[in-house]
Design a protein around this motif. Sequence first.
Motif, PDB file in Angstrom:
ATOM      1  N   PHE A   1       5.107  20.398  35.484  1.00 36.51           N
ATOM      2  CA  PHE A   1       5.859  20.518  34.243  1.00 36.51           C
ATOM      3  C   PHE A   1       5.938  21.975  33.804  1.00 36.51           C
ATOM      4  CE2 PHE A   1       5.724  20.895  29.609  1.00 36.51           C
ATOM      5  CZ  PHE A   1       6.955  20.334  29.291  1.00 36.51           C
ATOM      6  N   VAL A   2       4.801  22.663  33.818  1.00 35.27           N
ATOM      7  CA  VAL A   2       4.785  24.065  33.400  1.00 35.27           C
ATOM      8  C   VAL A   2       5.662  24.902  34.319  1.00 35.27           C
ATOM      9  CG1 VAL A   2       3.293  26.099  33.228  1.00 35.27           C
ATOM     10  CG2 VAL A   2       2.550  23.931  32.252  1.00 35.27           C
ATOM     11  N   TRP A   3       5.568  24.651  35.623  1.00 36.94           N
ATOM     12  CA  TRP A   3       6.369  25.423  36.567  1.00 36.94           C
ATOM     13  C   TRP A   3       7.858  25.201  36.335  1.00 36.94           C
ATOM     14  CZ3 TRP A   3       6.034  29.387  39.695  1.00 36.94           C
ATOM     15  CH2 TRP A   3       7.047  29.609  40.603  1.00 36.94           C
ATOM     16  N   ARG A   4       8.268  23.961  36.212  1.00 37.16           N
ATOM     17  CA  ARG A   4       9.698  23.675  36.042  1.00 37.16           C
ATOM     18  C   ARG A   4      10.201  24.075  34.670  1.00 37.16           C
ATOM     19  NH1 ARG A   4      11.332  18.183  39.240  1.00 37.16           N
ATOM     20  NH2 ARG A   4      10.719  18.940  41.285  1.00 37.16           N
ATOM     21  N   ARG A   5       9.329  24.070  33.682  1.00 35.99           N
ATOM     22  CA  ARG A   5       9.751  24.376  32.309  1.00 35.99           C
ATOM     23  C   ARG A   5       9.894  25.880  32.081  1.00 35.99           C
ATOM     24  NH1 ARG A   5      11.971  24.788  27.906  1.00 35.99           N
ATOM     25  NH2 ARG A   5      11.088  24.124  25.946  1.00 35.99           N
ATOM     26  N   TRP A   6       8.908  26.665  32.568  1.00 36.39           N
ATOM     27  CA  TRP A   6       8.900  28.077  32.207  1.00 36.39           C
ATOM     28  C   TRP A   6       9.057  29.058  33.362  1.00 36.39           C
ATOM     29  CZ3 TRP A   6       5.154  25.069  29.377  1.00 36.39           C
ATOM     30  CH2 TRP A   6       5.520  24.871  28.051  1.00 36.39           C
ATOM     31  N   PHE A   7       8.732  28.646  34.594  1.00 32.14           N
ATOM     32  CA  PHE A   7       8.719  29.609  35.685  1.00 32.14           C
ATOM     33  C   PHE A   7       9.768  29.358  36.763  1.00 32.14           C
ATOM     34  CE2 PHE A   7       4.318  29.635  34.085  1.00 32.14           C
ATOM     35  CZ  PHE A   7       4.286  30.949  33.658  1.00 32.14           C
TER      36      PHE A   7
END
Length: 83
Positions: free
Chosen positions: A72-78
Amino acid sequence: MKHPLESLMVAGGILLLAFLSCLLLPAPVLALSLAQNIIATFHLQDLGQLYTIIFCAWFLFLGALEYLVIRFVWRRWFSIERS
């Protein structure tokens, strides 16, 4: 799915994060009376077999949870691709 090996990478990522979890996070500990009740209910051999099952389930659950959070963090912010 955008890549044909994405499902394989998902499973591998969950198992890798489960392995890292077993090194970093403690598993739950049961009271002796509760453990004896579970052993009797599921007809297990001994306490070692119960804790083997608990450790496997706990670490796979943590690995899946960590994978979902990191994904989730990767797809959301990076992620490079923005839709």
